[in-house]
Design a protein around this motif. Structure first.
Motif, mmCIF file in Angstrom:
data_model
loop_
_atom_site.group_PDB
_atom_site.id
_atom_site.type_symbol
_atom_site.label_atom_id
_atom_site.label_comp_id
_atom_site.label_asym_id
_atom_site.label_seq_id
_atom_site.Cartn_x
_atom_site.Cartn_y
_atom_site.Cartn_z
ATOM 1 N N LYS A 144 -35.945 -21.103 -15.554
ATOM 2 C CA LYS A 144 -36.025 -20.108 -15.920
ATOM 3 C C LYS A 144 -37.321 -19.849 -15.934
ATOM 4 C CE LYS A 144 -32.240 -21.595 -19.303
ATOM 5 N NZ LYS A 144 -31.749 -21.621 -20.351
ATOM 6 N N TYR A 153 -25.052 -16.923 -16.591
ATOM 7 C CA TYR A 153 -25.977 -16.868 -15.863
ATOM 8 C C TYR A 153 -25.518 -16.356 -14.428
ATOM 9 C CZ TYR A 153 -29.714 -18.284 -17.974
ATOM 10 O OH TYR A 153 -31.383 -18.867 -19.337
ATOM 11 N N GLU A 165 -33.612 -27.071 -14.311
ATOM 12 C CA GLU A 165 -33.120 -25.686 -15.111
ATOM 13 C C GLU A 165 -34.895 -25.061 -15.730
ATOM 14 O OE1 GLU A 165 -30.654 -27.441 -18.497
ATOM 15 O OE2 GLU A 165 -31.926 -25.924 -20.088
ATOM 16 N N SER A 217 -31.189 -17.267 -10.887
ATOM 17 C CA SER A 217 -30.216 -16.965 -11.787
ATOM 18 C C SER A 217 -29.188 -17.899 -11.516
ATOM 19 C CB SER A 217 -29.841 -15.029 -12.186
ATOM 20 O OG SER A 217 -29.582 -14.935 -10.949
ATOM 21 N N LEU A 233 -29.332 -21.352 -11.290
ATOM 22 C CA LEU A 233 -29.165 -21.634 -12.901
ATOM 23 C C LEU A 233 -27.481 -21.910 -12.929
ATOM 24 C CD1 LEU A 233 -31.894 -20.399 -14.927
ATOM 25 C CD2 LEU A 233 -31.509 -22.777 -15.287
#
Ligand SMILES: [Zn+2]
Length: 387
Positions: free
Chosen positions: A134, A166, A130, A147, A150
Motif C-alpha cells: 500500500k 485492486y 499489505e 496493485s 495486493l
C-alpha cells in the motif's frame, strides 16, 4: 546452499553481475575489502571458494560484498534466490538489513521494500506485506506491481471485495485485462453472502449480474444465476441461464444437466402450448386435437428436447460424463435387448468416471474429482473443466 550459489550465476549475468564483478576487482585490487580474512573475489577465487566451502560460499560473498549503488542489483538477486529456494526468513533478514544502508537511492530502497513485501507474502505474513504494498502504491516505479501484489494478498485472505478493488486498479494501470478474475471475485462474494444469509437474494443477484457485466463470458455467474432462479421455481429463466452457461463453454453441460432436464420438464404450460402450436405443421396435427394432446405430450416433448440438446453438445464437445448421462436418458427410447446392452455400457462408464479424475486443469494438467473455479495447483481461475 551449493545449488543456490550456482543458481546465482545466470541471474547475476543478466542483472548487473558484470558491473559488480568489475567493482569487486577494483575493490580487491585496491584492498578495500578490509574485513579479515581476505577473500579472493576474482573468477578463479570464486571457483575455489565454491570448491572449498560450498555451504558457506554465498554467505561469504554477501559478507564481503559492500552495499553500494553499483552492487545493489546483485544483492537484490541474492535476496530473491534466498526466497525462491525456500529460505524465506533469511530473505527477510537480508532485505531488512539491506534497506538500512545509507548509500542507496530512493528507487533502490523501493526495490528492496518491494522484495521484502514479497518475502512477507511467502512467509504468510500478509498484513505486513499489505502495508508495504500500500505504501508503494504512491510510487511511480512500483504502483503497478504493488496493485498486482495486493490482488494476490487479498485473494489469499479471501477478502474478495478488496481483491476486486485492486484487480480493477491493476487492470486500469497496466491495461492488462483482469476480467476473468474480476468476474470470479464477484461470484465468490455472491456465494459467501448466500452462505451467510440465505434470504439475501437481492445482493447475491446484484453481484452475479455485476460478474456478467465485468465478464460476459463468466460461466460460473450464469450457472449460479440459473441455480438461484431454479430454487425460486422460475424454470424458464433458470433454463435460459443454464443454456447461456453452456453456450459459453459446452464442457459444463454435464455439471448443470440434472437441473436442465428438470427445467425442460417444468417449462410452464403456456410455453409448452406455444411450442406445440409452432410445431403444428411439422407434426401434422389438427387444431382440434392440440388441447387434448398438450398434457400428455409435454413430457415427451421435454424429453426429446433434452435429448436433442445433449446430442448437439455431445457432437461438438464430447465428454465421458455427458456421454454417460446421454445413454441414461436414452434408455426409455430403446427396446429390451438394446436397453440391457446400453445399461452395461453405462455401468462401465460409471466405473471409469469413478476411477479417473472428473475434472482437469487446462493450464497445469491437474486432475481433480470436484469442480474448483480456482485451480489448487496453478491458482489460475476458470481453467478446470469437466472431462
Ligand atoms: Zn492448474
Amino acid at each position: 546452499m551449493y545449488a543456490l550459489f550456482w543458481l546465482l550465476l545466470p541471474v547475476a549475468a543478466i542483472s548487473g553481475w558484470i558491473a559488480a564483478t568489475r567493482h569487486f576487482k577494483t575493490l580487491a585490487e585496491n584492498n578495500q575489502l578490509s574485513n579479515a580474512p581476505r577473500v579472493d573475489l576474482s573468477q578463479k577465487g570464486l571457483a575455489n571458494l565454491v570448491d572449498t566451502q560450498p555451504d558457506n560460499a554465498v554467505d561469504i560473498v554477501i559478507d564481503k560484498l559492500e552495499v553500494s549503488p553499483e552492487t545493489v542489483e546483485v544483492h537484490l538477486a541474492l535476496g530473491k534466490l534466498y526466497r525462491q529456494s525456500g529460505e524465506v526468513n533469511r530473505a527477510i533478514r537480508f532485505h531488512q538489513n539491506l534497506i538500512e544502508k545509507h548509500a542507496l537511492s530512493h528507487e533502490q530502497r523501493e526495490s528492496i521494500l518491494f522484495e521484502l513485501g514479497r518475502d512477507y507474502v511467502s512467509a504468510g505474513l500478509l498484513d505486513r506485506a499489505e502495508r508495504i504494498f500500500k505504501d508503494l502504491l504512491t510510487t511511480d516505479a512500483f504502483k503497478i506491481s504493488s496493485s498486482k501484489a495486493l490482488v494476490d494478498v487479498y485473494q489469499q485472505e479471501k477478502d474478495w471485495r478488496a481483491a476486486l478493488e485492486y484487480a480493477e486498479m491493476y487492470q486500469s494501470l497496466s491495461g492488462i485485462s483482469q476480467k476473468t478474475r474480476i468476474g470470479q471475485y464477484c461470484c465468490e462474494q455472491a456465494e459467501k453472502i448466500a452462505k451467510e444469509d440465505a434470504d439475501n437474494i437481492s445482493d447475491v443477484k446484484t453481484l452475479l449480474e455485476l460478474a456478467l457485466k465485468k465478464d460476459k463470458s463468466c460461466v460460473r455467474a450464469y450457472m449460479l444465476l440459473g441455480d438461484l432462479y431454479f430454487k425460486q421455481q422460475a424454470f424458464d429463466v433458470a433454463l435460459k441461464h443454464y443454456v447461456a452457461a453452456v453456450d459459453q463453454d459446452r464442457n459444463y453441460l454435464s455439471v448443470v444437466l440434472e437441473n436442465v432436464v428438470c427445467c425442460f420438464q417444468q417449462v410452464p404450460q403456456k410455453e409448452r402450448r406455444l411450442t406445440l402450436l409452432a410445431n403444428r405443421s411439422e407434426r401434422n396435427l389438427k387444431p382440434a386435437t392440440e388441447n387434448s394432446l398438450v398434457q400428455d405430450e409435454h413430457l415427451i416433448l421435454a424429453h426429446n428436447k433434452t435429448i436433442k440438446y445433449i446430442e448437439q453438445t455431445l457432437e461438438k464437445t464430447p465428454t465421458l460424463s455427458l456421454l454417460s448421462e446421454y445413454l441414461q436418458l436414452s434408455l426409455d427410447d430403446l427396446g429390451a435387448e438394446n436397453k440391457k446392452y446400453n445399461t452395461k455400457i453405462i455401468n462401465a462408464l460409471t466405473q471409469i468416471n469413478r476411477k479417473n479424475a472428473s475434472y482437469k486443469c487446462v493450464s497445469c494438467g491437474l486432475g481433480v474429482h470436484a469442480l474448483h473455479w480456482q485451480c489448487p495447483s496453478c491458482a489460475n481461475w476458470s481453467t478446470i473443466k469437466p472431462l
